[in-house]
Design a protein around this motif. Structure first.
Motif, PDB file in Angstrom:
ATOM      1  N   CYS A  69      -8.268   3.293  -9.920  1.00  0.00           N
ATOM      2  CA  CYS A  69      -8.736   1.972  -9.480  1.00  0.00           C
ATOM      3  C   CYS A  69      -9.725   2.082  -8.319  1.00  0.00           C
ATOM      4  O   CYS A  69     -10.677   1.316  -8.230  1.00  0.00           O
ATOM      5  CB  CYS A  69      -7.542   1.113  -9.063  1.00  0.00           C
ATOM      6  N   HIS A  77      -8.275  -3.860  -7.815  1.00  0.00           N
ATOM      7  CA  HIS A  77      -7.898  -3.016  -6.674  1.00  0.00           C
ATOM      8  C   HIS A  77      -9.056  -2.291  -6.010  1.00  0.00           C
ATOM      9  O   HIS A  77      -8.881  -1.666  -4.986  1.00  0.00           O
ATOM     10  CB  HIS A  77      -6.871  -1.971  -7.115  1.00  0.00           C
ATOM     11  N   HIS A 119      -3.918   1.063 -13.185  1.00  0.00           N
ATOM     12  CA  HIS A 119      -2.878   0.053 -12.955  1.00  0.00           C
ATOM     13  C   HIS A 119      -2.326  -0.513 -14.263  1.00  0.00           C
ATOM     14  O   HIS A 119      -1.336  -1.242 -14.253  1.00  0.00           O
ATOM     15  CB  HIS A 119      -3.416  -1.093 -12.073  1.00  0.00           C
TER      16      HIS A 119
HETATM   17 ZN   LIG Z   1      -6.595  -1.555 -10.575  1.00  0.00          ZN
END
Ligand SMILES: [Zn+2]
Length: 151
Positions: A69, A77, A119
């Protein structure tokens, strides 16, 4: 000159996004393997292109990336540190540009590219890979398996 990580969070994020063989990548490959898929890793699909997807199905010409990320600028993020802001903006943009270039080069050579954010739930990514493999094999998931190497 490379600036020092400006905060504990940034430092942790940098450490957890090493370019290869992060824990997440190993878990992802293990999950794919448990699903019965056989694939390669640490392999450059195209000679002359410095690009090693996390998972490669050579026969199917399918390249899969798990993008951290932080480094790859996830819309949720990805963040740009306040300190050394300009340096980081340039650095992260370089990564994005390289990703886009690699995707184009692979696509031009007839490869399919799947990218997942770190994620994203692992099982969701595995299902997506299974669906793509199924599609590329013309509906037959149990076709003679891919080459054997696996970590
Ligand atoms: Zn992320």
């Amino acid at each position: 000159m490379k600036p020092r990580a400006s905060s504990e969070a940034v430092r942790r994020s940098m450490q957890s996004n090493r370019p290869r063989d992060t824990r997440l990548e190993r878990e992802f490959r293990s999950a794919l393997h448990r699903s019965g898929l056989r694939f390669r890793k640490n392999l450059r699909p195209l000679a002359g292109l410095r690009c090693e997807p996390d998972v490669v199905f050579t026969k199917l010409r399918l390249a899969i990336f798990i993008d951290g990320c932080w480094w790859h600028g996830c819309p949720i993020h990805g963040s740009q540190p306040v300190r050394n802001h300009d340096w980081w903006v340039a650095k992260l943009q370089t990564t994005k540009d390289r990703d886009a270039r690699n995707d184009r080069a692979l696509g031009d050579a007839g490869w399919q590219v799947l990218r997942f954010w770190e994620h994203e739930p692992l099982d969701k990514a595995v299902v997506a890979v299974l669906q793509e493999v199924l599609r590329l094999r013309g509906g037959n998931l149990n076709q003679a398996s891919e080459e054997g190497a696996h970590d």
